[in-house]
Scaffold this motif. Structure first.
Motif, short mmCIF file in Angstrom:
data_model
loop_
_atom_site.label_atom_id
_atom_site.label_comp_id
_atom_site.label_asym_id
_atom_site.label_seq_id
_atom_site.Cartn_x
_atom_site.Cartn_y
_atom_site.Cartn_z
N ILE A 268 0.82 -1.24 0.00
CA ILE A 268 0.00 0.00 0.00
C ILE A 268 0.85 1.27 0.00
O ILE A 268 0.31 2.37 -0.11
CB ILE A 268 -1.03 0.03 1.17
CG1 ILE A 268 -0.36 0.03 2.54
CG2 ILE A 268 -2.03 -1.11 1.04
CD1 ILE A 268 -1.31 0.42 3.67
N PHE A 269 2.16 1.13 0.12
CA PHE A 269 3.04 2.32 0.10
C PHE A 269 3.68 2.49 -1.28
O PHE A 269 3.86 1.51 -2.00
CB PHE A 269 4.14 2.18 1.17
CG PHE A 269 3.69 2.58 2.55
CD1 PHE A 269 3.85 3.87 3.00
CD2 PHE A 269 3.08 1.65 3.39
CE1 PHE A 269 3.43 4.25 4.27
CE2 PHE A 269 2.64 2.02 4.67
CZ PHE A 269 2.82 3.32 5.11
N THR B 292 7.34 10.46 1.26
CA THR B 292 6.57 10.00 2.43
C THR B 292 7.37 10.28 3.71
O THR B 292 6.83 10.80 4.69
CB THR B 292 6.27 8.49 2.31
OG1 THR B 292 5.78 8.21 1.00
CG2 THR B 292 5.25 8.04 3.33
N LYS C 196 7.48 14.02 4.59
CA LYS C 196 6.24 14.49 5.22
C LYS C 196 6.09 13.96 6.65
O LYS C 196 5.59 14.66 7.52
CB LYS C 196 5.02 14.02 4.41
CG LYS C 196 4.84 14.75 3.09
CD LYS C 196 3.65 14.14 2.39
CE LYS C 196 3.30 14.82 1.10
NZ LYS C 196 2.26 14.04 0.39
N GLN C 197 6.52 12.72 6.85
CA GLN C 197 6.39 12.15 8.20
C GLN C 197 7.31 12.87 9.18
O GLN C 197 6.94 13.09 10.34
CB GLN C 197 6.70 10.65 8.17
CG GLN C 197 6.38 9.90 9.45
CD GLN C 197 4.91 9.89 9.80
OE1 GLN C 197 4.41 10.82 10.43
NE2 GLN C 197 4.20 8.85 9.39
N PHE D 211 5.46 15.94 9.99
CA PHE D 211 4.30 15.69 10.83
C PHE D 211 4.71 15.37 12.27
O PHE D 211 4.18 15.94 13.22
CB PHE D 211 3.42 14.54 10.27
CG PHE D 211 2.27 14.28 11.17
CD1 PHE D 211 1.15 15.11 11.16
CD2 PHE D 211 2.31 13.27 12.12
CE1 PHE D 211 0.10 14.93 12.06
CE2 PHE D 211 1.28 13.08 13.02
CZ PHE D 211 0.17 13.91 12.99
N TYR E 237 4.51 20.50 9.20
CA TYR E 237 3.59 19.81 8.28
C TYR E 237 2.47 20.75 7.85
O TYR E 237 2.19 20.91 6.66
CB TYR E 237 3.01 18.54 8.93
CG TYR E 237 2.10 17.80 7.98
CD1 TYR E 237 2.60 16.81 7.13
CD2 TYR E 237 0.75 18.13 7.88
CE1 TYR E 237 1.78 16.16 6.23
CE2 TYR E 237 -0.08 17.49 6.98
CZ TYR E 237 0.44 16.51 6.16
OH TYR E 237 -0.38 15.88 5.25
N HIS F 11 -5.77 9.08 4.99
CA HIS F 11 -5.51 7.64 4.93
C HIS F 11 -6.65 6.84 4.31
O HIS F 11 -6.49 5.64 4.07
CB HIS F 11 -5.20 7.10 6.34
CG HIS F 11 -3.83 7.43 6.82
ND1 HIS F 11 -3.48 8.68 7.29
CD2 HIS F 11 -2.68 6.70 6.88
CE1 HIS F 11 -2.20 8.68 7.63
NE2 HIS F 11 -1.69 7.50 7.40
N PHE G 105 -6.31 4.25 1.46
CA PHE G 105 -5.53 3.02 1.71
C PHE G 105 -6.31 2.12 2.67
O PHE G 105 -6.76 2.59 3.72
CB PHE G 105 -4.17 3.38 2.33
CG PHE G 105 -3.47 4.48 1.58
CD1 PHE G 105 -2.89 4.23 0.35
CD2 PHE G 105 -3.43 5.77 2.10
CE1 PHE G 105 -2.26 5.26 -0.35
CE2 PHE G 105 -2.82 6.81 1.41
CZ PHE G 105 -2.23 6.55 0.17
N TRP H 62 2.31 -1.50 11.30
CA TRP H 62 2.88 -0.13 11.33
C TRP H 62 3.56 0.10 12.68
O TRP H 62 4.70 0.58 12.76
CB TRP H 62 1.75 0.86 11.11
CG TRP H 62 2.12 2.28 10.81
CD1 TRP H 62 2.09 2.89 9.59
CD2 TRP H 62 2.52 3.31 11.75
NE1 TRP H 62 2.45 4.21 9.71
CE2 TRP H 62 2.72 4.50 11.02
CE3 TRP H 62 2.73 3.34 13.14
CZ2 TRP H 62 3.12 5.70 11.62
CZ3 TRP H 62 3.14 4.53 13.74
CH2 TRP H 62 3.33 5.69 12.98
N LEU I 8 1.32 7.23 19.44
CA LEU I 8 1.26 6.67 18.09
C LEU I 8 0.25 5.53 18.02
O LEU I 8 -0.49 5.39 17.04
CB LEU I 8 2.64 6.17 17.66
CG LEU I 8 3.68 7.25 17.40
CD1 LEU I 8 5.05 6.61 17.16
CD2 LEU I 8 3.29 8.14 16.23
#
Ligand code: HEM
Length: 127
Positions: free
Chosen positions: A35-36, A43, A46-47, A50, A61, A74, A77, A87, A112
């Motif tokens: 899915i990535f 990615t 951006k993470q 964030f 972000y 999300h 996905f 994850w 998280l």
């Protein structure tokens, strides 16, 4: 005395190392890889932005991308309970690799885990 943010305690360098290690783990995970995107450079960028603001640092972000609206971003996905666990497993292993330990790690990880739970948008059998 003013409380320090998790971002100040962890620091930019370690946070960036963590994110890079995390996406190395993601890229090898059989449940996540499909899915990535193949190239995780953007990615990861951006993470980093964030998580900087998530941990109380500057709102990098939001400055570039607007309101995070993470659950909405999300939705394209299929995120099953199994993928949320995958994850978090990738993140726990990244935390081990960069030696993020103790209360700071526990606090960060539990935030998280809460957010990952919120991202689930697909039941297990449909994923
Ligand atoms: C983007 C999967 C949880 C933060 C993405 C993308 C995928 C994904 C596939 C798109 C990557 C791209 O196109 O570049 C997942 C899965 C999760 C999860 C399977 C399991 C629960 C989280 C959590 C956070 C998070 C817990 C934050 C704490 C982000 C951010 C982006 C992102 C900031 C970039 C959004 C953008 O395009 O601006 N995620 N994610 N994700 N994810 Fe997650």
């Amino acid at each position: 005395m003013e409380a320090r943010t998790l971002y100040e305690i962890i620091g930019e360098k370690k946070l960036h190392e963590l994110v890079d290690q995390f996406y190395q783990n993601v890229s090898k995970h059989p449940d996540l890889r499909p899915i990535f995107p193949d190239d995780l450079t953007e990615t990861a960028r951006k993470q980093k932005q964030f998580l900087t603001q998530f941990l109380g640092g500057p709102p990098l972000y939001t400055q570039e991308h607007g309101h995070p609206m993470l659950r909405r971003r999300h939705l394209p996905f299929p995120i099953t309970p199994k993928r949320a666990k995958a994850w978090l497993d990738c993140m726990a292993r990244a935390m081990d690799a960069v030696h993020l330990e103790g209360e700071v790690r526990d606090e960060f990880f539990s935030r998280l885990a809460f957010t990952a739970q919120h991202m689930i948008n697909t039941p297990e059998h449909a994923g």
